[in-house]
Design an enzyme around this catalytic site. Sequence first.
Site, PDB file in Angstrom:
ATOM      1  N   CYS A 215     -12.384  -8.152  -3.173  1.00  0.00           N
ATOM      2  CA  CYS A 215     -13.556  -8.919  -3.609  1.00  0.00           C
ATOM      3  C   CYS A 215     -14.586  -7.919  -4.112  1.00  0.00           C
ATOM      4  O   CYS A 215     -14.288  -7.147  -5.021  1.00  0.00           O
ATOM      5  CB  CYS A 215     -14.094  -9.801  -2.485  1.00  0.00           C
ATOM      6  SG  CYS A 215     -14.543  -8.915  -0.979  1.00  0.00           S
TER       7      CYS A 215
ATOM      8  N   ARG B 247     -15.102 -10.745   1.913  1.00  0.00           N
ATOM      9  CA  ARG B 247     -14.523 -12.028   1.501  1.00  0.00           C
ATOM     10  C   ARG B 247     -12.999 -11.903   1.407  1.00  0.00           C
ATOM     11  O   ARG B 247     -12.258 -12.830   1.722  1.00  0.00           O
ATOM     12  CB  ARG B 247     -15.101 -12.460   0.150  1.00  0.00           C
ATOM     13  CG  ARG B 247     -16.497 -13.029   0.223  1.00  0.00           C
ATOM     14  CD  ARG B 247     -17.041 -13.379  -1.147  1.00  0.00           C
ATOM     15  NE  ARG B 247     -17.455 -12.214  -1.918  1.00  0.00           N
ATOM     16  CZ  ARG B 247     -17.922 -12.268  -3.156  1.00  0.00           C
ATOM     17  NH1 ARG B 247     -18.013 -13.415  -3.785  1.00  0.00           N
ATOM     18  NH2 ARG B 247     -18.296 -11.169  -3.787  1.00  0.00           N
TER      19      ARG B 247
END
Lengths: 100, 282
Positions: free
Chosen positions: B233, B238
């Site tokens: 990410c 994430r």
Amino acid sequence: MSSCGAVVGGVSLDRVDIAKEAVIQGVVHKDGKPAPIGYVRLHDANDEFTAEVPVSSLGEFRFFAAPGNWTLVALVPGATTRAEVSAELGQITDLDLLVA
Amino acid sequence: MSRNEVLVDAEWAIAHLADETVVFVEVDEDTAAYDTNHISGAVRLDWKSDLQDGTRRDFVSKEAFEALLGKKGILADHTVVLYGGNNNWFAAYAYWYFKLYGHKDVRLLDGGRKKWELEGRELVSDVVELPATTYVAQEQDLSIRAFRDDVIKAIGVQNLVDVRSPDEYAGRLLAPAHLPQEQSQVAGHIPTAANIPWSKTAAEDGSFKSDEELKAIYENAGVDFDKDTIAYCRIGERSAHSWFVLHELLGAKNVRNYDGSWTEYGSLVGVPVALGDEPGQA
């Protein structure tokens, strides 16, 4: 390295060059008062999730979007609401989200 | 690995709040969240000050991780239940980090702090200090961590999964839209990476979708489960969430999280970058 974490209420504008940003901000209200617990989600023009912030104790939220059309989704305990909004570069777009 | 070995719900959590074999840990980047309130008995880990080296861009050493968890009162045979804000991004990152250092029984609270708050469940402000322990960690398990050279070699060969939002993937945004957009990296994505945003794997309340739904999301986006996979990410938190989905919930083999992610790749000299909504060519 700066984190991706969302600051409660949104990042302060104090050291941000607004001319380079398309800011969407506002306040979530529930039953006529600012909602102290809740989340606001930003969806893109295809309704894909893009970002989310927890609201401040005064119901505030802020996003740094790209110019264009966006949808805001407010989540508070027991209720949600949606609103369409358009963002422009160099502008701060303010709106209130009302949750019944 | 089955879902109930790695994920707990609120009812399980409430039933184990006083269980001495279980330690609840809130993981945030925003330390004010824990200070305001937290699940009863939970201790705090700070994504940045506790888990990052602070001088070099890297994780704390095995010895420093042992000292940190010892100070927090955690033992290697504790069941550690992690939860946090941001849809459990940082809790998932900590989950991956605990696995990197070999912690055996670590779980996520499904939906994290958001679901707990939206359901109106109890949060307290009492700060908990557990008695210090001697925590023993393992050497880093590098089978779950990818570095930049691994990523460059994986272009066009392995599954590369970019879990950022479509606008970040295409290069229209440089950071998640809750952050200012002026960034030092170039915009775009790693060529051949599929864009499968982390958010597709979670419901609005932050809880994970069913295994069947999750598998379909990745397969429909072109992930070949017979190949190795690297998720990335912007800074790796994430993608730790998506690593959790792929490796822990779906049981996919050889899934690595690239914690350097776009803040590293987007600053490298001479590497290929793709712009726009399509994966691009190797």
